[in-house]
Motif scaffolding. Sequence first.
Motif, short mmCIF file in Angstrom:
data_model
loop_
_atom_site.label_atom_id
_atom_site.label_comp_id
_atom_site.label_asym_id
_atom_site.label_seq_id
_atom_site.Cartn_x
_atom_site.Cartn_y
_atom_site.Cartn_z
N LYS A 153 0.83 -1.20 0.00
CA LYS A 153 0.00 0.00 0.00
C LYS A 153 0.87 1.25 0.00
O LYS A 153 0.61 2.20 -0.75
CB LYS A 153 -0.93 0.00 1.20
N GLN A 154 1.90 1.28 0.81
CA GLN A 154 2.81 2.42 0.89
C GLN A 154 3.48 2.66 -0.47
O GLN A 154 3.60 3.80 -0.93
CB GLN A 154 3.86 2.18 1.97
N LEU A 155 3.92 1.59 -1.12
CA LEU A 155 4.56 1.70 -2.43
C LEU A 155 3.60 2.29 -3.46
O LEU A 155 3.97 3.18 -4.24
CB LEU A 155 5.05 0.33 -2.89
N LEU A 156 2.36 1.81 -3.49
CA LEU A 156 1.37 2.32 -4.44
C LEU A 156 1.12 3.81 -4.24
O LEU A 156 1.02 4.57 -5.21
CB LEU A 156 0.06 1.55 -4.31
N ILE A 157 1.05 4.23 -2.99
CA ILE A 157 0.80 5.64 -2.69
C ILE A 157 2.03 6.48 -3.04
O ILE A 157 1.91 7.52 -3.70
CB ILE A 157 0.40 5.81 -1.21
N GLU A 158 3.21 6.05 -2.62
CA GLU A 158 4.44 6.81 -2.87
C GLU A 158 4.72 6.98 -4.36
O GLU A 158 5.14 8.04 -4.81
CB GLU A 158 5.65 6.12 -2.23
N ARG A 159 4.49 5.93 -5.14
CA ARG A 159 4.77 5.96 -6.58
C ARG A 159 3.60 6.46 -7.41
O ARG A 159 3.65 6.49 -8.62
CB ARG A 159 5.18 4.57 -7.06
N ILE A 196 -5.73 -1.45 0.15
CA ILE A 196 -4.63 -1.39 -0.81
C ILE A 196 -5.12 -0.88 -2.16
O ILE A 196 -4.40 -0.20 -2.88
CB ILE A 196 -3.98 -2.79 -0.96
N PHE A 197 -6.37 -1.16 -2.50
CA PHE A 197 -6.90 -0.80 -3.81
C PHE A 197 -7.40 0.64 -3.89
O PHE A 197 -7.77 1.11 -4.95
CB PHE A 197 -8.02 -1.77 -4.19
N GLU A 198 -7.42 1.34 -2.78
CA GLU A 198 -7.97 2.70 -2.73
C GLU A 198 -7.34 3.67 -3.73
O GLU A 198 -8.06 4.42 -4.38
CB GLU A 198 -7.85 3.26 -1.31
N PRO A 199 -6.01 3.70 -3.91
CA PRO A 199 -5.45 4.69 -4.83
C PRO A 199 -5.60 4.33 -6.31
O PRO A 199 -5.26 5.14 -7.18
CB PRO A 199 -3.97 4.73 -4.44
N LEU A 200 -6.14 3.17 -6.61
CA LEU A 200 -6.18 2.70 -8.00
C LEU A 200 -7.39 3.21 -8.77
O LEU A 200 -8.48 3.37 -8.22
CB LEU A 200 -6.19 1.17 -8.05
#
Length: 93
Positions: A11-17, A39-43
């Motif tokens: 989750k942190q990786l998806l948000i940071e990138r 985890i799917f929230e930023p997608l």
Amino acid sequence: MNTLLNSVSLKQLLIERKVNTLWMTASWFHQVVESDLSIFEPLDYLIVGGDVVLFNYTNKLRELYPKLKIINGYGPTENTTFSTTYSIDKSNG
């Protein structure tokens, strides 16, 4: 690899990138849905393939994130890409 299997790190990786599109195998998708749906929230887009995608997992995700576009990708291994895709707008079950 450890980042991908650890829900907090993933989750942190998806948000940071600023990841907005993610491709996952069906088994990994099922595992992540069971461990942490946030985890799917930023997608914006989720592509799932490689095996049967179970509707109970996509239903859970669609209820929480109705704007998330979920796409089932299919292609034989020797093709190394998707031959067909199907947008999962609603699930049977």
